[in-house]
Design a protein around this motif. Sequence first.
Motif, PDB file in Angstrom:
ATOM      1  N   ARG A   1      -3.470 -11.883 -12.063  1.00  0.00           N
ATOM      2  CA  ARG A   1      -2.602 -13.171 -12.890  1.00  0.00           C
ATOM      3  C   ARG A   1      -1.288 -13.040 -12.031  1.00  0.00           C
ATOM      4  N   LEU A   2      -0.760 -11.998 -11.887  1.00  0.00           N
ATOM      5  CA  LEU A   2       0.701 -11.561 -11.384  1.00  0.00           C
ATOM      6  C   LEU A   2       0.904 -10.189 -10.805  1.00  0.00           C
ATOM      7  N   LEU A   3       1.567 -10.311  -9.737  1.00  0.00           N
ATOM      8  CA  LEU A   3       1.610  -8.697  -9.028  1.00  0.00           C
ATOM      9  C   LEU A   3       3.302  -8.562  -9.204  1.00  0.00           C
ATOM     10  N   HIS A   4       3.654  -7.489  -9.851  1.00  0.00           N
ATOM     11  CA  HIS A   4       5.016  -7.561  -9.922  1.00  0.00           C
ATOM     12  C   HIS A   4       5.451  -6.533  -8.795  1.00  0.00           C
TER      13      HIS A   4
ATOM     14  N   GLN B   1       0.917  -1.283  -0.088  1.00  0.00           N
ATOM     15  CA  GLN B   1       0.021   0.116  -0.149  1.00  0.00           C
ATOM     16  C   GLN B   1       0.962   1.181   0.179  1.00  0.00           C
ATOM     17  N   GLY B   2       0.477   2.268  -0.996  1.00  0.00           N
ATOM     18  CA  GLY B   2       1.021   3.429  -1.089  1.00  0.00           C
ATOM     19  C   GLY B   2       2.251   3.294  -2.144  1.00  0.00           C
ATOM     20  N   ARG B   3       2.594   2.207  -2.511  1.00  0.00           N
ATOM     21  CA  ARG B   3       3.665   1.856  -3.662  1.00  0.00           C
ATOM     22  C   ARG B   3       3.055   1.930  -4.904  1.00  0.00           C
ATOM     23  N   ALA B   4       3.942   2.175  -5.968  1.00  0.00           N
ATOM     24  CA  ALA B   4       3.560   1.807  -7.437  1.00  0.00           C
ATOM     25  C   ALA B   4       3.949   0.495  -7.825  1.00  0.00           C
TER      26      ALA B   4
ATOM     27  N   ILE C   1      -1.154   1.571  -5.265  1.00  0.00           N
ATOM     28  CA  ILE C   1      -2.192   0.687  -4.488  1.00  0.00           C
ATOM     29  C   ILE C   1      -2.307   1.611  -3.088  1.00  0.00           C
ATOM     30  N   ASN C   2      -3.928   2.089  -3.271  1.00  0.00           N
ATOM     31  CA  ASN C   2      -4.344   2.869  -2.157  1.00  0.00           C
ATOM     32  C   ASN C   2      -4.716   1.961  -1.148  1.00  0.00           C
ATOM     33  N   ILE C   3      -5.921   1.189  -1.544  1.00  0.00           N
ATOM     34  CA  ILE C   3      -6.249   0.325  -0.529  1.00  0.00           C
ATOM     35  C   ILE C   3      -6.259  -0.940  -0.925  1.00  0.00           C
ATOM     36  N   ALA C   4      -6.126  -2.084  -0.102  1.00  0.00           N
ATOM     37  CA  ALA C   4      -5.974  -3.529  -0.474  1.00  0.00           C
ATOM     38  C   ALA C   4      -6.599  -4.156   0.833  1.00  0.00           C
ATOM     39  N   ASP C   5      -7.337  -5.415   0.345  1.00  0.00           N
ATOM     40  CA  ASP C   5      -7.906  -6.208   1.531  1.00  0.00           C
ATOM     41  C   ASP C   5      -7.471  -7.482   1.542  1.00  0.00           C
ATOM     42  N   GLY C   6      -7.601  -8.312   2.511  1.00  0.00           N
ATOM     43  CA  GLY C   6      -7.230  -9.638   2.643  1.00  0.00           C
ATOM     44  C   GLY C   6      -7.336 -10.654   1.506  1.00  0.00           C
ATOM     45  N   HIS C   7      -8.381 -10.261   0.680  1.00  0.00           N
ATOM     46  CA  HIS C   7      -8.578 -11.188  -0.593  1.00  0.00           C
ATOM     47  C   HIS C   7      -8.047 -10.694  -1.813  1.00  0.00           C
ATOM     48  N   MET C   8      -6.979  -9.853  -1.594  1.00  0.00           N
ATOM     49  CA  MET C   8      -6.301  -9.193  -2.800  1.00  0.00           C
ATOM     50  C   MET C   8      -6.995  -8.316  -3.755  1.00  0.00           C
ATOM     51  N   THR C   9      -8.219  -7.714  -3.241  1.00  0.00           N
ATOM     52  CA  THR C   9      -8.905  -6.732  -4.102  1.00  0.00           C
ATOM     53  C   THR C   9      -7.870  -5.614  -3.881  1.00  0.00           C
TER      54      THR C   9
ATOM     55  N   ASN D   1      -9.039   6.501 -10.441  1.00  0.00           N
ATOM     56  CA  ASN D   1      -9.149   5.505  -9.552  1.00  0.00           C
ATOM     57  C   ASN D   1      -9.474   4.013 -10.471  1.00  0.00           C
ATOM     58  N   PHE D   2      -8.737   2.978  -9.921  1.00  0.00           N
ATOM     59  CA  PHE D   2      -9.082   1.731 -10.712  1.00  0.00           C
ATOM     60  C   PHE D   2      -9.219   0.849  -9.665  1.00  0.00           C
ATOM     61  N   MET D   3     -10.259  -0.263  -9.608  1.00  0.00           N
ATOM     62  CA  MET D   3     -10.406  -1.264  -8.969  1.00  0.00           C
ATOM     63  C   MET D   3     -10.058  -2.681  -9.546  1.00  0.00           C
ATOM     64  N   VAL D   4      -9.006  -3.395  -8.905  1.00  0.00           N
ATOM     65  CA  VAL D   4      -8.758  -4.778  -9.519  1.00  0.00           C
ATOM     66  C   VAL D   4      -9.492  -5.821  -8.867  1.00  0.00           C
ATOM     67  N   ARG D   5     -10.296  -6.702  -8.933  1.00  0.00           N
ATOM     68  CA  ARG D   5     -10.684  -7.650  -8.168  1.00  0.00           C
ATOM     69  C   ARG D   5      -9.789  -8.833  -8.237  1.00  0.00           C
ATOM     70  N   ASN D   6      -9.912  -9.476  -7.049  1.00  0.00           N
ATOM     71  CA  ASN D   6      -8.879 -10.573  -6.661  1.00  0.00           C
ATOM     72  C   ASN D   6      -8.722 -11.679  -8.014  1.00  0.00           C
TER      73      ASN D   6
END
Length: 137
Positions: free
Chosen positions: A79-82, A24-27, A42-50, A70-75
């Motif tokens: 596929r891959l988190l760099h 959170q807070g990183r590009a 990443i502004n907000i992330a939850d335990g389900h990786m949303t 703003n852009f929301m990515v569902r868990n």
Amino acid sequence: MQNFSAREKFLITNTLNCLPVLLQGRAVLIDLHNETSVAGIINIADGHMTCELTDAVFIDRNGEQHAFDNFMVRNRMIRLLHLPADLDIRTELLQQQQKRSGRFKKTNTKRTFKQKRAEDRHKETLDHITKQQNDNK
């Protein structure tokens, strides 16, 4: 600090779902299952990786870029988190593990089988990361 549900806390402490929370807070750059990517902070992330990204750039299959505030990515789309190159993931995971183990030492509660197994798995993951880092040197 976010308030996580019991299920989210379990996922964050026992799986690698903790990565978006740590970032959170990183590009970051996230590759999606539909052959597209999104980059942003990443502004907000939850335990389900949303993840909710700010200052995001969506890169479609043709390589065209589209800017979003703003852009929301569902868990299920991830596929891959760099990981950022400057992030020492081993240190971050060790700090998180020490926070968890510190909770059990302060109280007189016994760890359950699941907690012991999860801790062992985290140690195996950290050992694997350490081995890979040593092989790369």
